[in-house]
Design a protein around this motif. Structure first.
Motif, short mmCIF file in Angstrom:
data_model
loop_
_atom_site.label_atom_id
_atom_site.label_comp_id
_atom_site.label_asym_id
_atom_site.label_seq_id
_atom_site.Cartn_x
_atom_site.Cartn_y
_atom_site.Cartn_z
N LEU A 1 0.83 -1.20 0.00
CA LEU A 1 0.00 0.00 0.00
C LEU A 1 0.87 1.26 0.00
O LEU A 1 0.61 2.21 -0.76
CB LEU A 1 -0.93 0.01 1.21
CG LEU A 1 -2.14 -0.92 1.14
CD1 LEU A 1 -2.80 -1.03 2.51
CD2 LEU A 1 -3.14 -0.42 0.11
N ALA A 2 1.88 1.28 0.84
CA ALA A 2 2.75 2.44 0.92
C ALA A 2 3.45 2.70 -0.41
O ALA A 2 3.58 3.85 -0.84
CB ALA A 2 3.77 2.26 2.03
N SER A 3 3.87 1.64 -1.07
CA SER A 3 4.52 1.79 -2.36
C SER A 3 3.57 2.35 -3.40
O SER A 3 3.95 3.15 -4.26
CB SER A 3 5.08 0.44 -2.84
OG SER A 3 6.09 -0.02 -1.96
N GLY A 4 2.30 1.92 -3.32
CA GLY A 4 1.31 2.42 -4.26
C GLY A 4 0.95 3.87 -4.01
O GLY A 4 0.61 4.60 -4.95
N LEU A 5 1.05 4.31 -2.76
CA LEU A 5 0.65 5.67 -2.40
C LEU A 5 1.75 6.70 -2.59
O LEU A 5 1.50 7.83 -3.02
CB LEU A 5 0.23 5.69 -0.92
CG LEU A 5 -1.00 4.88 -0.54
CD1 LEU A 5 -1.13 4.82 0.98
CD2 LEU A 5 -2.26 5.47 -1.15
N ALA A 6 2.98 6.31 -2.28
CA ALA A 6 4.08 7.25 -2.24
C ALA A 6 4.32 7.92 -3.59
O ALA A 6 4.50 7.24 -4.60
CB ALA A 6 5.36 6.55 -1.77
N GLY A 7 4.29 9.23 -3.60
CA GLY A 7 4.54 9.99 -4.81
C GLY A 7 3.34 10.10 -5.72
O GLY A 7 3.39 10.80 -6.73
N LYS A 8 2.25 9.40 -5.39
CA LYS A 8 1.05 9.44 -6.22
C LYS A 8 -0.11 10.07 -5.46
O LYS A 8 -0.77 10.99 -5.94
CB LYS A 8 0.66 8.02 -6.65
CG LYS A 8 1.75 7.31 -7.45
CD LYS A 8 1.39 5.85 -7.68
CE LYS A 8 2.55 5.10 -8.32
NZ LYS A 8 2.26 3.65 -8.45
N VAL A 9 -0.35 9.55 -4.26
CA VAL A 9 -1.44 10.07 -3.43
C VAL A 9 -0.91 11.07 -2.41
O VAL A 9 -1.58 12.05 -2.07
CB VAL A 9 -2.18 8.91 -2.71
CG1 VAL A 9 -3.27 9.44 -1.80
CG2 VAL A 9 -2.76 7.95 -3.75
N CYS A 10 0.28 10.83 -1.91
CA CYS A 10 0.92 11.75 -0.97
C CYS A 10 2.43 11.58 -1.07
O CYS A 10 2.90 10.55 -1.56
CB CYS A 10 0.43 11.49 0.46
SG CYS A 10 0.96 9.89 1.13
N PRO A 11 3.20 12.56 -0.61
CA PRO A 11 4.67 12.42 -0.64
C PRO A 11 5.11 11.29 0.29
O PRO A 11 4.47 11.02 1.31
CB PRO A 11 5.16 13.77 -0.14
CG PRO A 11 4.01 14.71 -0.28
CD PRO A 11 2.78 13.88 -0.09
N ALA A 12 6.21 10.63 -0.06
CA ALA A 12 6.73 9.56 0.79
C ALA A 12 7.00 10.06 2.20
O ALA A 12 6.80 9.33 3.19
CB ALA A 12 8.00 8.99 0.17
#
Length: 277
Positions: free
Chosen positions: A19-30
């Motif tokens: 999930l974190a990999s899918g979100l980082a840089g797309k939904v929110c900054p890492a």
């Protein structure tokens, strides 16, 4: 990308990592992702992706708009108790922990007579690890439309999402898509073994089985016709496919699948009772 969005993962296992990999840089900054995991050896990999880490809940939780509980169900009650003091009125709680009903978790998070209602329970599956998952979600009545959209965005970062009504429906989701990858892998094992028995090498059988499964599911997904009609188009009267399907039917294939799913749903309900005590 929502720069203001901050997310805490409470539990840093495979699903949290996906999930974190899918979100980082797309939904929110890492840098807006905070991971709490008691296994300090895992922290370096999270930090290398620009995320912050901790071995226990602390003040950083209070600054996180979304909490994602991704811990083992047998540990959930104690973990929840360790986080409650940092809940804020606008915190959206998302649980991907199997076996813990939404109402049970709401009671643990809230106070007597006032359960935490801003909560979404999810049942993802393991193809999320390669961005091809499908997740069932159910929201409690404290979740507004904005929070529903946010939860769908989070889980949608690793595949598709399907909203269902409640925990009972999530038992059915568990039986179909949650446990379903294992059914697919079992069938693939049988296809590969069967291919070898009729004269193929192990690698030939594997390649043909995987390609057949991928192609058939793609065709079913992109066709407006139901699977039953697609099956009929492959099946010539008196032909090879008809002979194979007759063998499946003689063994009660459809009934076996129904019984397997009923067993999975029943076990999901039993686990919820066990872990909810």
């Amino acid at each position: 990308m929502k720069n203001e969005l901050s997310i805490a993962f409470i539990g840093g296992g495979n699903m949290a990592s996906a999930l974190a990999s899918g979100l980082a840089g797309k939904v929110c900054p890492a840098g807006s992702i905070h991971v709490i995991d008691i296994n300090q050896d895992s922290h370096a990999s999270w930090q290398a992706r620009g995320m912050t880490t901790a071995t226990a809940p602390g003040e950083a939780l209070a600054a996180c708009r979304v909490w994602v509980f991704a811990v083992k169900p047998q540990n959930m009650k104690d973990v929840v108790a360790s986080t409650r003091q940092w809940l804020r009125d606008d915190t959206l709680v998302v649980s991907v922990a199997a076996g813990i009903r939404a109402d049970t978790l709401a009671g643990w998070l809230g106070s007597p007579g006032a359960p935490w209602r801003r909560l979404v329970r999810c049942m993802p599956n393991t193809p999320a690890l390669v961005g091809a998952g499908i997740t069932g979600l159910a929201a409690l009545d404290g979740v507004g439309q904005e929070d529903r959209e946010l939860a769908a965005t989070l889980l949608g970062s690793v595949g598709e999402v399907v909203w269902v009504a409640d925990d009972a429906a999530l038992d059915a989701v568990t039986a179909l898509s949650g446990s379903g990858p294992a059914y697919v892998f079992l069938f693939l094992e049988a296809l590969i073994a069967g291919g070898q028995k009729v004269g193929l090498t192990a690698e030939q059988a594997r390649q043909l089985a995987l390609g057949t499964f991928a192609g058939a599911t793609k065709l079913a997904a992109e066709s407006s016709d139901p699977p039953s009609l697609l099956r009929e188009r492959v099946t010539s009267k008196g032909g090879t496919t008809a002979a194979a399907l007759a063998a499946f039917n003689a063994a009660g294939f459809a009934g076996i699948v129904e019984d397997a799913m009923a067993a999975a749903a029943r076990r999901s309900r039993e686990l919820a009772e066990e872990f909810g005590k």
